[in-house]
Write an enzyme that holds these catalytic residues in place. Structure first.
Site, mmCIF file in Angstrom:
data_model
loop_
_atom_site.group_PDB
_atom_site.id
_atom_site.type_symbol
_atom_site.label_atom_id
_atom_site.label_comp_id
_atom_site.label_asym_id
_atom_site.label_seq_id
_atom_site.Cartn_x
_atom_site.Cartn_y
_atom_site.Cartn_z
ATOM 1 N N LYS A 1 5.486 6.119 -8.093
ATOM 2 C CA LYS A 1 5.275 6.967 -6.915
ATOM 3 C C LYS A 1 6.541 7.690 -6.475
ATOM 4 O O LYS A 1 6.471 8.656 -5.707
ATOM 5 C CB LYS A 1 4.701 6.125 -5.772
ATOM 6 C CG LYS A 1 3.276 5.621 -6.045
ATOM 7 C CD LYS A 1 2.718 4.845 -4.859
ATOM 8 C CE LYS A 1 1.267 4.421 -5.074
ATOM 9 N NZ LYS A 1 1.111 3.263 -5.973
ATOM 10 N N SER B 1 2.212 2.029 -0.203
ATOM 11 C CA SER B 1 1.930 2.231 -1.630
ATOM 12 C C SER B 1 0.441 2.505 -1.867
ATOM 13 O O SER B 1 -0.128 2.089 -2.884
ATOM 14 C CB SER B 1 2.378 1.013 -2.452
ATOM 15 O OG SER B 1 2.543 1.364 -3.816
ATOM 16 N N SER C 1 4.030 0.779 -9.419
ATOM 17 C CA SER C 1 4.080 1.762 -8.326
ATOM 18 C C SER C 1 5.450 2.405 -8.123
ATOM 19 O O SER C 1 5.583 3.293 -7.269
ATOM 20 C CB SER C 1 3.619 1.116 -7.018
ATOM 21 O OG SER C 1 2.217 1.014 -6.987
#
Length: 443
Positions: free
Chosen positions: A69, A130, A66
């Site tokens: 992101k 997230s 993640s």
């Protein structure tokens, strides 16, 4: 036989003494620092200048989960700034994002199949919790589809000079978790990868271009759609934030990441006394080899401890600094034969306090001479900083840190009458030089 034995004994004693002497010599300052990190890769940089303070296997491409992101955040904030997307703009849930959002194991806020959500709501869910479906919703808003969004991710990565990266989706999930709806041109088992150095560079530019990202990343907990029947708590996965279990003074971002492929990853940033650091750890494990949240935050804390304790901004070159062996450059056709030069702006860099004297200024001239008229502050070259011993990791952008070297005064052009006599002087000077060379050659 006795003489031979004495000789052997002497040689043995000399060998022992030599070994003892060299064993007692301390290691040079150039020896690589070992922080004892149990990670596959790590890097620590100064967020202001991009100076790399520490790195460990930082050029190897690894799973980023993640932390991907951060790129989606970057592109959204670019779009907000450009006015192509607004915070209050509504996103209508698609079959793809609805289906993904129902899987809470993938870190999600559930979205209604017939619902619409503001971009601000989706952004906060992505940056704090997230949330993956919210991230895809942002990608679809910006580019129409996640497939088209990948093109924007790759374009931005190229602009930033990232290396060793591969983006296969906007979230960092394994494509196998995307219900067969992964972006066109990517494989079902593909993963996003990037070296720690490129992750740090992405974070560095994100903070430079969009520092407001910290206003959201520092939120420890928020309720999604508070006051509605869809309300859900969103705790921040960054447990180093104030008030959380691994609290670390000064931490206010930036992005965690965790998949089976990538392991426990974290891009953290912290500020103390005007100094901001960025740390990246990838595939962190504990002493038993297990990947845990604690392992990634412990490794990050070690990096921050090292950076804040050992490094400080030191002035290496003051303003108006002059070089003893090159205080002037020649001037032709001027009232003066030379002009004084000096460093225009001071240079301060992040260095270990104990190693300041290892950094020395080096003059790099663009021009060996100038033709009058010469204006004050004419650039004649630059000064760069070189480390005289040991390894210097350089800067995250690969650029030299330098300052212009300029003229400190003006030199007017000589009058036509003076130039005439200069020309005569040069003629006879060259002629005499030629004669002496010729005569010298005879002997």
């Amino acid at each position: 036989m006795k003489k031979i034995m004495n000789t052997v004994l002497r040689i043995s004693l000399i060998s022992v003494l030599l070994i003892s002497v060299f064993a007692g010599v301390p290691a040079k300052a150039s020896a690589a620092t070992d922080l004892g990190l149990t990670v596959d890769a790590a890097i620590l940089i100064d967020a202001d200048s991009g100076k790399i303070l520490y790195e460990q296997n930082a050029d190897t491409s690894l799973g980023i989960a993640s932390m991907t992101k951060m790129m989606t955040e970057y592109l959204l904030l670019d779009a907000i700034e450009a006015g192509t997307v607004t915070w209050e703009q509504e996103y209508r849930v698609t079959d793809y994002t609805y289906r993904m959002s129902q899987n809470r194991a993938l870190s999600n806020v559930p979205l209604r199949a017939d619902g619409s959500y503001t971009i601000r709501e989706l952004y906060e869910a992505m940056a704090i919790y997230s949330a993956n479906a919210a991230t895809v919703g942002i990608a679809e808003t910006i580019a129409g589809t996640e497939t088209e969004f990948l093109k924007l991710m790759n374009k931005k990565a190229e602009e930033l000079g990232l290396e060793g990266y591969k983006f296969v989706n906007s979230t960092g999930l394994n494509n196998a978790d995307l219900f067969g709806m992964h972006p066109a041109g990517t494989g079902a088992e593909d993963e996003n990868v990037m070296p720690a150095k490129s992750v740090a560079k992405l974070a560095y530019h994100l903070l430079k271009d969009h520092p407001t990202v910290l206003e959201t990343s520092k939120i420890a907990k928020k309720t999604f759609r508070e006051g509605t029947s869809d309300a859900i708590n969103m705790p921040n996965w960054n447990f180093m934030l104030p008030g959380l279990v691994f609290e670390y003074e000064g931490v206010d971002g930036l992005k965690t990441g965790s998949t089976n492929f990538a392991g426990q990853c974290f891009t953290g940033t912290a500020e103390r006394n005007g100094t901001r650091l960025i740390a990246v750890v990838m595939k962190a494990v504990d002493a038993s080899g297990q990947g845990t949240y604690k392992a990634r935050f412990d490794a990050t804390a070690k990096l921050f401890d090292y950076g804040f304790a050992q490094f400080s901004k030191q002035e290496i070159v003051p303003a108006d600094y002059t070089f003893k062996k090159q205080e002037t450059v020649k001037v032709t056709k001027g009232k003066e034969d030379e002009v004084a030069i000096a460093v225009k702006e001071p240079i301060s860099i992040m260095v270990k306090s104990s190693e300041k004297d290892l950094y020395k200024p080096k003059l790099v001239l663009d021009k060996e001479s100038l033709e009058a008229d010469v204006k004050k502050d004419t650039v004649v070259g630059k000064v760069v900083i070189e480390r005289t011993e040991g390894t210097d990791y350089g800067y995250i952008d690969g650029k030299e840190f330098s300052s212009d070297v300029v003229t400190t005064e003006a030199v007017e052009r000589a009058s036509g009458f003076s130039l005439f006599f200069q020309g005569i002087g040069n003629f006879f000077g060259n002629l005499w030089g030629g004669i002496t060379d010729f005569v010298g050659g005879l002997f």
